[in-house]
Design an enzyme around this catalytic site. Structure first.
Site, short mmCIF file in Angstrom:
data_model
loop_
_atom_site.label_atom_id
_atom_site.label_comp_id
_atom_site.label_asym_id
_atom_site.label_seq_id
_atom_site.Cartn_x
_atom_site.Cartn_y
_atom_site.Cartn_z
N HIS A 55 0.84 -1.20 0.00
CA HIS A 55 0.00 0.00 0.00
C HIS A 55 0.88 1.25 0.00
O HIS A 55 2.07 1.21 0.29
CB HIS A 55 -0.95 0.01 1.21
N CYS B 54 3.23 -4.86 6.64
CA CYS B 54 2.91 -4.55 5.24
C CYS B 54 4.13 -4.00 4.50
O CYS B 54 5.16 -3.67 5.09
CB CYS B 54 1.78 -3.53 5.18
#
Length: 346
Positions: free
Chosen positions: A306, A322
């Site tokens: 992301h 992440c």
């Protein structure tokens, strides 16, 4: 006059009886004689007594079958001896059949045929037996030795490159066809005891030329170098700087696939202490409290790629697992990566 007629009739009857007796005597003396024109396989046994015929058939038919049978595949040879094959032939039955065919018809027709040199056109099929298990073992031996599995082309994934392992064509033997040829050769009296078998190609399911079609897009993550790389048709086209999971919440390694995608994704906050008051809530996309900026590409168990507003974190271990990217970079990458694309994290 009447007495002379009776005498003549008696003489005629005596002659006829003598003739009939001679016919029967002639025929009975030939009860094991095989008629001209009778063959056992390719062996001419006409005019022979049963004992002579058995010896000839044994010599001409059975002896050649004692020679080893040989399967040739290219330069390789695979022998099968008569003992291993358990070759057997009921010679007595074959000769008895030849005698039976010779004795067909009446005593008078047989006698006439014998006196005039007539023939019986008959060919007795050789009854040769063998071990089916031995045939199967031989064919299996050839198949195991000469067959080779086809090898599919594959990709070895690494952080900085993709290595293509080339496909290989396999080969095999048509076992059913080979068994049939061996069976025929085992009982053949023609003298040819060599069976030639051809290798057949086995094509791989995935050839080297088609491998790129299976991997139109691949991502790799170099955790040591803090880079994510984009490969198209197995060729690197671009790499981007990233941030990864911090100590205790490391980005997981392994081969995964992009599971889902979203623009300005909502954030399903984990029920973890580090989430504070937001734990267990859903933060809408595009809000200041949502750290998942611009784009989302889900990987596994809440981990994904992301965008981030924390530009200073790029190049470090700063996330909760992440893979962070600069917003401008994640937008470009997002449009080029479909759901299902492999992503390898080293």
């Amino acid at each position: 006059m009447r007495q002379l007629s009776i005498i003549a009739l008696c003489l005629l009857i005596a002659v006829l009886l003598a003739g009939v007796g001679g016919v029967y005597a002639y025929d009975s003396g030939r009860d094991d004689l095989i008629a001209e024109g009778v063959r056992v396989g390719a062996v001419d046994v006409g005019g022979l007594r049963a004992t002579e015929a058995r010896a000839l058939v044994r010599d001409r038919l059975l002896e050649p079958l004692q020679e080893p049978l040989l399967i040739r595949v290219g330069d390789e040879s695979f022998p099968l001896s008569a003992r291993e094959a358990r070759i057997r032939a009921d010679i007595s039955a074959m000769v008895a059949d030849a005698v039976r065919r010779s004795r067909e018809g009446s005593v008078f027709s047989r006698t006439w045929r014998g006196l005039t040199g007539g023939q019986v056109r008959a060919r007795i099929a050789p009854t040769v037996g063998y071990s089916e298990a031995a045939v199967q073992r031989l064919v299996d031996r050839v198949r195991v030795k000469m067959s080779r599995d086809a090898v599919d082309a594959k990709v070895d994934f690494a952080a900085q490159n993709l290595t293509v392992r080339e496909s290989k064509t396999g080969r095999t033997i048509d076992a059913k066809r080979l068994r049939a040829k061996v069976r025929t050769a085992l009982v053949s009296t023609a003298g040819e005891r060599t069976v030639r078998a051809e290798l057949e190609k086995v094509q791989p399911k995935v050839s080297s030329g088609r491998l790129a079609d299976r991997y139109p897009v691949v991502l790799t993550v170099d955790r040591g170098g803090f880079r994510i790389r984009l490969f198209k048709n197995l060729k690197e086209v671009k790499s981007y700087p990233i941030a990864l999971g911090e100590a205790g919440q490391e980005t997981p390694s392994g081969l995964y696939n992009i599971a889902n995608k979203a623009v300005n994704p909502a954030w399903n906050v984990p029920n973890s202490d580090w989430a504070g008051d937001l734990a267990g809530t859903v933060v809408p996309g595009g809000t200041p409290e949502n750290p998942l900026k611009a784009r989302w590409m889900g990987i596994y168990d809440g981990v994904g790629v992301h965008g981030t507003a924390d530009r200073a974190s790029i190049g470090s271990n700063a996330s909760k697992g992440c893979i962070r990217m600069l917003i401008e970079d994640v937008k470009v990458l997002y449009d080029q990566v479909p759901v299902g694309a492999p992503i390898y994290i080293d």
